[in-house]
Design a protein around this motif. Structure first.
Motif, PDB file in Angstrom:
ATOM      1  N   LYS A  40     -23.351-109.017 -30.229  1.00  0.00           N
ATOM      2  CA  LYS A  40     -22.256-109.659 -31.181  1.00  0.00           C
ATOM      3  C   LYS A  40     -22.049-110.781 -30.736  1.00  0.00           C
ATOM      4  O   LYS A  40     -21.771-111.256 -29.668  1.00  0.00           O
ATOM      5  N   ASN A  41     -21.524-111.724 -31.664  1.00  0.00           N
ATOM      6  CA  ASN A  41     -21.211-113.134 -31.487  1.00  0.00           C
ATOM      7  C   ASN A  41     -19.425-113.233 -31.020  1.00  0.00           C
ATOM      8  O   ASN A  41     -18.745-112.590 -31.515  1.00  0.00           O
ATOM      9  N   ASN A  42     -19.240-114.208 -30.304  1.00  0.00           N
ATOM     10  CA  ASN A  42     -17.821-114.439 -29.926  1.00  0.00           C
ATOM     11  C   ASN A  42     -17.181-112.914 -29.333  1.00  0.00           C
ATOM     12  O   ASN A  42     -16.038-112.803 -29.741  1.00  0.00           O
ATOM     13  N   ASN A  43     -17.991-112.301 -28.257  1.00  0.00           N
ATOM     14  CA  ASN A  43     -17.491-110.864 -28.123  1.00  0.00           C
ATOM     15  C   ASN A  43     -17.446-111.031 -26.486  1.00  0.00           C
ATOM     16  O   ASN A  43     -17.373-109.849 -25.962  1.00  0.00           O
ATOM     17  N   GLN A  44     -17.240-111.846 -25.753  1.00  0.00           N
ATOM     18  CA  GLN A  44     -17.191-112.077 -24.415  1.00  0.00           C
ATOM     19  C   GLN A  44     -16.252-111.165 -23.750  1.00  0.00           C
ATOM     20  O   GLN A  44     -16.308-110.457 -22.651  1.00  0.00           O
ATOM     21  N   GLN A  45     -14.854-111.019 -24.308  1.00  0.00           N
ATOM     22  CA  GLN A  45     -13.894-110.373 -23.672  1.00  0.00           C
ATOM     23  C   GLN A  45     -14.234-108.923 -23.837  1.00  0.00           C
ATOM     24  O   GLN A  45     -13.785-108.212 -22.968  1.00  0.00           O
TER      25      GLN A  45
END
Length: 434
Positions: free
Chosen positions: A206-211
Motif C-alpha cells: 500500500k502507498n504511504n503506509n510506512q508507519q
C-alpha cells in the motif's frame, strides 16, 4: 516454540535469590522495545546493589580493609548470593559473556568492594571469575528450564541426535548482537505472529503506509529472528516471506533492534572521520598493493565528490587488507549483457552509463545475496555497503571467507562493535590512532 513468551523470573529459597530479567510486558508497539535489551555490554560493568544484609556486611568489611588492610572472606551462602545477583546483572547484557567480560565483572566487583580481593592471585579476582563462570552456567540452566528462547534454542532436547555433541551448533551472539534470539512478546504465540506476518504482506504494497509497516515489523521481530536463526532459510524464500525487510529503512531498523547501534549514520560518520588518516596510510603502501591503491585513488582525482571519495577509500581499504575489491563490488556498463550478478554469493553491483562523465552518478547500485538481487537503487557504493553490512546481521550471515578481514574492520573499527577482540584489525587501528 508455540507457547507465549514468559518473563524470566527465578524463585529461590529467599528474596535474595529472586531475579527478574529486563523483559517488560509489551501491551503496544511503543512498549515492545522494553522486552528487548536496550544497551550493549558496558565499558565499566555496573555492580548491582546486593540484598540488605549482604550490603551491610560488605560496607563494614570495606571500612576494615581501608583502615587496617583486613580482607573479607564471605561464607558460602553469602558468596552464592553475590554471584547470583551478578549473574542476574550480566544477563541484562548477554547470556554468554566471554572470558574478558567475566574479567571485567570480577574486576568491577573488586573496585566497588576491595575487601573481597584474593591473596595469592595476580589479578586479585581470579577465583571470583571462575566461581562466576560456574554460577552463570547454573543460572543459564534455570533460565532454560523456564523457557527463555535465547537458552532453550541450545537445549540438547531441541537438537538432532547427530548434533548433540557438536559445540559448533551452539547459537549465541558472536558479533556484538544485543538481541540475538529474543522471546516472543508476552501474549503472542507463533500462530498469532504468523497472522501478523500475513497481514504485513498486504500492508507492504500500500502507498504511504510506512508507519503501519514499521509497527508490524516491530511486533514480528522476535518471530523473524527465530526463523532466521533456527530455520536458516534460503534468501529467495525469506524475501518472499518478509518483503518489507528488504528496504533501506527496515534494514536500518532491524540492525538497531539487534545491536542498538544506528547503521548508516554511524557508518558514514566513522568512514568520513577516518578517511583522511586512511589516505595517508594508503600512500605508504608499497609493492603491487600500493600500485592498485594508487590506480583506485586516481578516480578520486577526477571526481572529488564525497560519494566518490567514500567508494575509493572502501576499495583501497580492501586492497590494503590483502583482499580483492572485485569480490565485493562488481562494476558494469549499462550496455553490457554479461552482468553475471546471479553468480555472486554476496556483494554489490554498480552500473554506470556508457559515456558518462566522471562526475555523473551511477545508473544503479544494488545488493546481491545468494544470486538474488535483494535491493537496488541504493545511489552509491558506500550506502550499499552500509546496508549490506546491516543485512549480514538481519539475516545472520557469516562474513565471506575471502572478505572476512574487510568485514571485521567494518564491524570493529568503523562501527566500533566488539572492539575487545581486534586480531588483524589491531594493526590498522594502531596506525589510525597514532
Amino acid at each position: 516454540m508455540a507457547t507465549s513468551a514468559v518473563l524470566c523470573i527465578i524463585l529461590g529459597e529467599n528474596d535474595s535469590a529472586k531475579v527478574t530479567l529486563p523483559l517488560g510486558i509489551p501491551s503496544s508497539v511503543e512498549e515492545l522495545q522494553t522486552s528487548l535489551r536496550s544497551k550493549p555490554w558496558p565499558n565499566a560493568f555496573p555492580v548491582p546493589e546486593f540484598v540488605y544484609d549482604v550490603e551491610i556486611q560488605l560496607q563494614r568489611a570495606n571500612i576494615d580493609f581501608q583502615s587496617n588492610g583486613t580482607l573479607f572472606s564471605p561464607n558460602p551462602r553469602m558468596k552464592s548470593d553475590i554471584l547470583e545477583m551478578l549473574a542476574s546483572q550480566i544477563v541484562k547484557y548477554k547470556a554468554y559473556p566471554s572470558s574478558a567480560e567475566f574479567d571485567s565483572v570480577a574486576e568491577a566487583l573488586m573496585k566497588k568492594h576491595p575487601c573481597l580481593r584474593e591473596q595469592g592471585s595476580v589479578t586479585g579476582f581470579y577465583g571470583w571469575k571462575i566461581s562466576l563462570k560456574f554460577k552463570m552456567g547454573n543460572y543459564r540452566t534455570k533460565l532454560r528450564n523456564i523457557g527463555c528462547s535465547e537458552l532453550t534454542v541450545n537445549s540438547l532436547k531441541r537438537q538432532q541426535d547427530d548434533q548433540r555433541t557438536s559445540r559448533n551448533q551452539v547459537k549465541k551472539p558472536k558479533r556484538a548482537e544485543v538481541n540475538y534470539f529474543p522471546d516472543y512478546p508476552t501474549g503472542q504465540t507463533k500462530q498469532s505472529l504468523e497472522e501478523e506476518r500475513l497481514a504485513l504482506l498486504s500492508e507492504v504494497h500500500k502507498n504511504n503506509n510506512q508507519q503501519v509497516v514499521k509497527d508490524k515489523m516491530e511486533r514480528t521481530f522476535a518471530y523473524r529472528r527465530h526463523e532466521v536463526i533456527e530455520d536458516k532459510p534460503f534468501i529467495a524464500e525469506f524475501k518472499r516471506r518478509w518483503p518489507a525487510l528488504f528496504s533501506e529503512r527496515e534494514v536500518e531498523a532491524e540492525f538497531a533492534r539487534i545491536t542498538t547501534v544506528p547503521l548508516r549514520s554511524k557508518f558514514m560518520q566513522q568512514l568520513d572521520h577516518h578517511s583522511s588518516k586512511l589516505l595517508r596510510i594508503f600512500q605508504k603502501k608499497g609493492g603491487a598493493a600500493g600500485q592498485k591503491i594508487r590506480n583506485i585513488m586516481a578516480e578520486y582525482d577526477k571526481n572529488d565528490a564525497i560519494e566518490t571519495r567514500r567508494a575509493c577509500v572502501i576499495k583501497a581499504l580492501i586492497v590494503y587488507l590483502n583482499e580483492d575489491p572485485e569480490s565485493l563490488i562488481r562494476e558494469y556498463l549499462d550496455v553490457e549483457t554479461d552482468q553475471s550478478v546471479d553468480q555472486m554469493v554476496l556483494g554489490i553491483f554498480a552500473i554506470k552509463k556508457e559515456g558518462a562523465e566522471p562526475t555523473d552518478s551511477l545508473a544503479d547500485v544494488g545488493i546481491v545475496i545468494e544470486g538474488v538481487e535483494v535491493l537496488n537503487d541504493l545511489q552509491n557504493i558506500a550506502n550499499a555497503l552500509a546496508i549490506l553490512f546491516g543485512l549480514t546481521y538481519a539475516l545472520d550471515l557469516s562474513y565471506p571467507k575471502n572478505l572476512r578481514c574487510t568485514f571485521k574492520v567494518l564491524q570493529k573499527i568503523l562501527m566500533e562493535m566488539d572492539v575487545r577482540h581486534l586480531s588483524k584489525a589491531q594493526v590498522l587501528k594502531n596506525k589510525l590512532f597514532e
